[in-house]
Write an enzyme that holds these catalytic residues in place. Structure first.
Site, mmCIF file in Angstrom:
data_model
loop_
_atom_site.group_PDB
_atom_site.id
_atom_site.type_symbol
_atom_site.label_atom_id
_atom_site.label_comp_id
_atom_site.label_asym_id
_atom_site.label_seq_id
_atom_site.Cartn_x
_atom_site.Cartn_y
_atom_site.Cartn_z
ATOM 1 C CG ASP A 71 -9.214 18.518 10.724
ATOM 2 O OD1 ASP A 71 -8.551 18.078 11.676
ATOM 3 O OD2 ASP A 71 -10.262 19.181 10.867
ATOM 4 C CG HIS B 68 -1.964 1.061 1.169
ATOM 5 N ND1 HIS B 68 -3.155 0.911 0.485
ATOM 6 C CD2 HIS B 68 -1.994 2.304 1.680
ATOM 7 C CE1 HIS B 68 -3.861 2.005 0.584
ATOM 8 N NE2 HIS B 68 -3.186 2.876 1.302
ATOM 9 C CG HIS C 251 -4.440 6.614 8.172
ATOM 10 N ND1 HIS C 251 -5.167 5.682 7.461
ATOM 11 C CD2 HIS C 251 -4.836 7.805 7.720
ATOM 12 C CE1 HIS C 251 -5.973 6.301 6.618
ATOM 13 N NE2 HIS C 251 -5.799 7.594 6.766
ATOM 14 C CG HIS D 248 -9.433 8.038 9.521
ATOM 15 N ND1 HIS D 248 -8.539 9.043 9.808
ATOM 16 C CD2 HIS D 248 -9.289 7.788 8.196
ATOM 17 C CE1 HIS D 248 -7.904 9.384 8.712
ATOM 18 N NE2 HIS D 248 -8.327 8.637 7.710
HETATM 19 FE FE LIG Z 1 -7.287 8.640 5.795
#
Ligand SMILES: [Fe+2]
Length: 388
Positions: A306, A263, A300, A336
């Site tokens: 943000d 990834h 992560h 999240h």
């Molecule tokens: Fe993200």
């Protein structure tokens, strides 16, 4: 803005006499940023660009903040923003901080009876729906689905739409918007590892030169207010210019994805940078090819930024129940990641058709009253098992 451009006619030497056929002088204007240190353009006008006749109105368009401080993930249903006839009135600020504002707009009509200038911020318009022409005092650009339009602060513009069905995702940036520095060499040329090059950046190709006098309404945005100014000369009266400071277009479909065996992190998707936020493009691409790879992202913690994702098209592998036009806001300070089942679902997949624009801001974003009208306040619970 990314490199030297010349349009129309200019004299061989800057700051010298450049005369019309009748012998009178064209009016020269240096259009620069960051004092005299930033990028600039030198333009030549039929009339003096300084002729203010009246300042008729001043009114605030500053967003009304609903949640200043928060630590909650949100989903915003962008297509629930209602279409409105007028371009400026259709622009609804949903997220904002002292560096930038994120705006959704569904304008139905072209700007007819006024010119617009944002003197506070560079504007980045992402065209989600619609085609048309961006008309500026430094020349015109055609646009269609998937285009980013970068409009540096101070550029006077109008926007023409071909139909009434338009959807825009806009970022206003008080910090200059650049192509990422690491993509460029020390002369500014885009390097071989950059996911796009100069050929992909479309520059203004036609100038509208009007030598007219009269009353010309220009709506100027400054310090959160709109000032309605009346100019005595037509704002589109440039006969030629050269320099680096001009609007340009780049299609998200021309972004060449960088992929790997495992990834790849979000910076491989980076498209634009400022010193206050980055903009990334997630485009259709082949997935990771390590035999044990998990194509979905890992959890992560964007501890100090943000993350705003605007979903444009395709299937969003990492999210459940996300539709085109939705926005997810994952705030700084909490982790999240993929929704329940998404990591497992991604294993064995070889490619994705997802298309999304991401804005990561280094200061927290505040939610506005317009955001709360389209907000899913339960989204923050969507990682719980029973939501799978
Ligand atoms: Fe993200």
């Amino acid at each position: 803005m990314p490199f030297y451009h010349k349009l129309g006619k200019i004299p061989p030497k800057r700051h010298t006499q450049f005369r019309k056929e009748d012998g009178s002088l064209y009016s020269e204007q240096l259009f620069g940023t960051i004092g005299f240190d930033g990028m600039s353009t030198n333009s030549y006008h039929e009339q003096r660009p300084t002729q203010v006749k009246a300042i008729r109105k001043q009114y605030s368009v500053a967003p009304k903040i609903a949640k200043a401080n928060h630590i909650q993930s949100y989903r915003l249903r962008g297509f629930q923003v209602k279409p409105e006839a007028d371009y400026l009135q259709s622009r609804k600020t949903i997220l904002t901080n002292s560096d930038c504002s994120i705006i959704l707009a569904a304008p139905q009509q072209s700007t007819k009876d006024y010119f617009y200038k944002n003197s506070d911020a560079d504007e980045l318009l992402f065209i989600h729906k619609g085609t048309g022409k961006l008309r500026t005092h430094l020349g015109n650009l055609d646009f269609k689905y998937g285009d980013y339009l970068v409009i540096p602060r101070g550029v006077i513009y109008k926007i023409d739409f071909d139909t009434e069905d338009n959807r825009l995702f806009i970022v206003e940036s008080r910090r200059p918007i650049y192509t990422p520095k690491r993509y460029r060499n020390w002369f500014g040329q885009l390097l071989e590892h950059s996911p796009y090059c100069e050929r992909d950046l479309r520059r203004p190709y036609e100038l509208e030169t009007n030598n007219e006098s009269g009353d010309f309404l220009m709506k100027v945005k400054k310090q959160g207010d709109i000032f309605e100014m009346i100019y005595a000369s037509h704002p589109f009266d440039v006969v030629g210019y050269d320099g680096y400071n001009y609007p340009y277009a780049f299609s998200i479909h021309d972004f060449e994805p960088i992929t790997g065996r495992i990834h790849q992190p979000p910076p491989v998707h980076q498209t634009f940078e400022t010193d206050a936020f980055v903009v990334c493009s997630f485009v259709p691409r082949l997935y990771d090819y390590h035999p044990d790879s998990i194509p979905a992202p890992y959890n992560h913690s964007n501890i100090d930024s943000d993350e705003v994702l605007y979903y444009v098209d395709g299937d969003f592998m990492s999210r459940n129940d996300i539709e085109v036009g939705h926005i997810s806001l994952h705030p700084a300070g909490i982790p999240h990641g993929p929704h329940p089942g998404a990591a497992e679902r991604s294993i064995g997949k070889t490619k994705t058709e997802e298309l999304a624009v991401m804005v990561d801001t280094f200061k927290p974003l505040q939610l506005t009253e317009e955001a709360m009208k389209i907000a899913d306040e339960d989204y923050f619970k969507s990682w719980l098992p029973h939501e799978a």
